[in-house]
Design a protein around this motif. Structure first.
Motif, PDB file in Angstrom:
ATOM      1  N   SER A 258      15.732   7.920  11.765  1.00 53.51           N
ATOM      2  CA  SER A 258      15.163   7.924  13.127  1.00 53.51           C
ATOM      3  C   SER A 258      14.611   6.554  13.511  1.00 53.51           C
ATOM      4  CB  SER A 258      14.081   8.994  13.264  1.00 53.51           C
ATOM      5  OG  SER A 258      12.984   8.683  12.452  1.00 53.51           O
ATOM      6  N   PHE A 259      14.501   5.644  12.541  1.00 49.88           N
ATOM      7  CA  PHE A 259      14.026   4.288  12.842  1.00 49.88           C
ATOM      8  C   PHE A 259      15.177   3.322  13.149  1.00 49.88           C
ATOM      9  CE2 PHE A 259      10.777   6.108   9.977  1.00 49.88           C
ATOM     10  CZ  PHE A 259       9.676   6.020  10.817  1.00 49.88           C
ATOM     11  N   LEU A 260      16.404   3.785  12.963  1.00 47.14           N
ATOM     12  CA  LEU A 260      17.548   2.877  13.129  1.00 47.14           C
ATOM     13  C   LEU A 260      17.943   2.753  14.598  1.00 47.14           C
ATOM     14  CD1 LEU A 260      19.720   4.252  10.173  1.00 47.14           C
ATOM     15  CD2 LEU A 260      18.315   2.170  10.179  1.00 47.14           C
TER      16      LEU A 260
ATOM     17  N   GLY B 225       0.792  -1.229   0.000  1.00 46.22           N
ATOM     18  CA  GLY B 225       0.000   0.000   0.000  1.00 46.22           C
ATOM     19  C   GLY B 225       0.821   1.275   0.000  1.00 46.22           C
ATOM     20  N   TRP B 226       2.163   1.156  -0.033  1.00 43.29           N
ATOM     21  CA  TRP B 226       3.033   2.328   0.185  1.00 43.29           C
ATOM     22  C   TRP B 226       2.801   3.423  -0.848  1.00 43.29           C
ATOM     23  CZ3 TRP B 226       5.199   3.327   4.590  1.00 43.29           C
ATOM     24  CH2 TRP B 226       6.203   4.294   4.682  1.00 43.29           C
ATOM     25  N   ASP B 227       2.845   3.061  -2.121  1.00 39.45           N
ATOM     26  CA  ASP B 227       2.742   4.080  -3.176  1.00 39.45           C
ATOM     27  C   ASP B 227       1.332   4.665  -3.273  1.00 39.45           C
ATOM     28  OD1 ASP B 227       5.352   3.452  -3.611  1.00 39.45           O
ATOM     29  OD2 ASP B 227       5.134   2.981  -5.739  1.00 39.45           O
TER      30      ASP B 227
ATOM     31  N   PHE C  35      19.431   5.061   0.509  1.00 42.75           N
ATOM     32  CA  PHE C  35      19.485   4.130   1.651  1.00 42.75           C
ATOM     33  C   PHE C  35      18.108   4.071   2.320  1.00 42.75           C
ATOM     34  CE2 PHE C  35      20.047   3.657   6.266  1.00 42.75           C
ATOM     35  CZ  PHE C  35      20.541   2.362   6.282  1.00 42.75           C
ATOM     36  N   GLY C  36      17.580   2.855   2.500  1.00 40.11           N
ATOM     37  CA  GLY C  36      16.225   2.718   3.057  1.00 40.11           C
ATOM     38  C   GLY C  36      15.210   3.228   2.049  1.00 40.11           C
ATOM     39  N   CYS C  37      15.395   2.782   0.799  1.00 40.84           N
ATOM     40  CA  CYS C  37      14.665   3.346  -0.350  1.00 40.84           C
ATOM     41  C   CYS C  37      13.175   3.032  -0.345  1.00 40.84           C
ATOM     42  CB  CYS C  37      15.273   2.828  -1.640  1.00 40.84           C
ATOM     43  SG  CYS C  37      15.205   1.008  -1.775  1.00 40.84           S
ATOM     44  N   GLY C  38      12.744   2.025   0.425  1.00 39.20           N
ATOM     45  CA  GLY C  38      11.348   1.619   0.350  1.00 39.20           C
ATOM     46  C   GLY C  38      11.006   1.172  -1.058  1.00 39.20           C
ATOM     47  N   THR C  39       9.892   1.690  -1.588  1.00 37.25           N
ATOM     48  CA  THR C  39       9.472   1.329  -2.951  1.00 37.25           C
ATOM     49  C   THR C  39      10.119   2.229  -3.999  1.00 37.25           C
ATOM     50  OG1 THR C  39       7.576   2.803  -2.780  1.00 37.25           O
ATOM     51  CG2 THR C  39       7.238   0.493  -2.113  1.00 37.25           C
TER      52      THR C  39
ATOM     53  N   ALA D  67      18.901   9.440   2.614  1.00 39.61           N
ATOM     54  CA  ALA D  67      18.175   8.586   3.545  1.00 39.61           C
ATOM     55  C   ALA D  67      16.892   9.332   3.913  1.00 39.61           C
ATOM     56  CB  ALA D  67      19.013   8.291   4.782  1.00 39.61           C
ATOM     57  N   SER D  68      15.798   8.963   3.258  1.00 39.74           N
ATOM     58  CA  SER D  68      14.549   9.684   3.441  1.00 39.74           C
ATOM     59  C   SER D  68      13.638   8.934   4.397  1.00 39.74           C
ATOM     60  CB  SER D  68      13.856   9.870   2.085  1.00 39.74           C
ATOM     61  OG  SER D  68      12.635  10.547   2.259  1.00 39.74           O
ATOM     62  N   SER D  69      13.431   9.502   5.560  1.00 42.67           N
ATOM     63  CA  SER D  69      12.574   8.903   6.593  1.00 42.67           C
ATOM     64  C   SER D  69      13.072   7.516   6.992  1.00 42.67           C
ATOM     65  CB  SER D  69      11.118   8.812   6.102  1.00 42.67           C
ATOM     66  OG  SER D  69      10.267   8.427   7.148  1.00 42.67           O
TER      67      SER D  69
ATOM     68  N   ARG E 150       9.897  -6.989   0.661  1.00 44.72           N
ATOM     69  CA  ARG E 150       8.665  -6.635  -0.062  1.00 44.72           C
ATOM     70  C   ARG E 150       8.794  -5.232  -0.670  1.00 44.72           C
ATOM     71  NH1 ARG E 150       6.133  -8.966  -2.742  1.00 44.72           N
ATOM     72  NH2 ARG E 150       4.608  -7.293  -2.702  1.00 44.72           N
ATOM     73  N   MET E 151       9.378  -4.307   0.080  1.00 46.87           N
ATOM     74  CA  MET E 151       9.578  -2.950  -0.464  1.00 46.87           C
ATOM     75  C   MET E 151      10.435  -3.051  -1.732  1.00 46.87           C
ATOM     76  SD  MET E 151       8.256  -0.309   1.339  1.00 46.87           S
ATOM     77  CE  MET E 151       7.689   0.179   2.974  1.00 46.87           C
ATOM     78  N   ILE E 152      11.516  -3.818  -1.647  1.00 48.57           N
ATOM     79  CA  ILE E 152      12.413  -3.948  -2.809  1.00 48.57           C
ATOM     80  C   ILE E 152      11.704  -4.647  -3.972  1.00 48.57           C
ATOM     81  CG2 ILE E 152      14.483  -5.208  -3.602  1.00 48.57           C
ATOM     82  CD1 ILE E 152      15.140  -2.559  -2.208  1.00 48.57           C
TER      83      ILE E 152
END
Ligand code: SAM
Length: 200
Positions: free
Chosen positions: A119-121, A11-13, A48-52, A114-116, A74-76
């Motif tokens: 802070s999750f690392l 559902g990301w995009d 880095f942490g590209c998501g979709t 590194a977009s969003s 799954r994102m990749i």
């Protein structure tokens, strides 16, 4: 929000807030580094942490190659399905060393975004140090994260970002609010942190 990013991939995009965040991040990057001005066609970028790949999609037309890395399979997979010509999508943990050794193209970047992600690392400070080591001399690291007003809040403070970038050996450091997200509630500020690896 749970911590398995795989659950969000399909559902990301379709999430308009996520797309707006990526649009605003690219706009602030373009203003800072002049990506769309024509001078980046020979340069390599790590998302880095590209998501979709919402940011990778915007960067790719302006650069030689985008290496897009994420620990969510799954994102990749969603990004790979887009078949973007100069985007190499990799399911890998480059902080944990699962990406292999030298000669795999996972270093020598002119820009790391590194977009969003930061802070999750679990170890933001250590992560910036690893990523800074993947930059070419003169290369730029840029991050966007929720801006926290104090150390206890979610997101990162400007002070924390400045310290992490400085300790990673980066110079010309900038840390400031770049834009705000308004999803019906109070506006949530987003910071942009940036630093440059010394040229020599
Ligand atoms: C909020 S999402 C942002 C995705 C994308 N950058 C965007 O703006 O649409 C955070 C992403 O960071 C990824 N991530 C978390 N820890 C990571 C790590 N150690 N290495 C690479 N990616 C990571 C997650 O899998 C997730 O796709």
């Amino acid at each position: 929000m749970n911590d398995d990013w795989n659950d969000y991939a399909d559902g990301w995009d379709g999430n308009s807030d996520v797309r707006r965040y990526a649009n605003c991040a690219f706009a602030s990057l373009d203003e800072y580094a002049g990506i769309s001005g024509g001078g980046w066609q020979a340069r390599r970028v790590l998302d880095f942490g590209c998501g979709t790949g919402l940011l990778s999609e915007k960067l790719a037309p302006h650069v030689k190659e985008v290496v897009a890395v994420d620990t969510s399979e799954r994102m990749i997979a969603v990004l790979q399905d887009k078949a973007l010509p100069n985007v190499r999508a990799l399911h890998a943990d480059i902080l944990g060393g699962s990406a292999g050794g030298a000669g795999n193209g996972l270093s020598g970047f002119d820009l790391i975004c590194a977009s969003s992600v930061c802070s999750f690392l679990p170890d933001y400070h250590g992560a910036v140090a690893v990523l800074a080591g993947l930059l070419n001399r003169g290369g730029t690291f840029v991050q966007w994260d929720w801006l926290a007003s104090d150390e206890g809040g979610s997101g990162l403070t400007l002070r924390h970002v400045r310290e992490a970038l400085r300790d990673a050996g980066l110079g010309s450091i900038r840390a400031e609010q770049a834009f705000a997200m308004d999803a019906g509630g109070p506006a949530m500020p987003v910071l942009m942190g940036a630093g440059i690896r010394a040229a020599g």
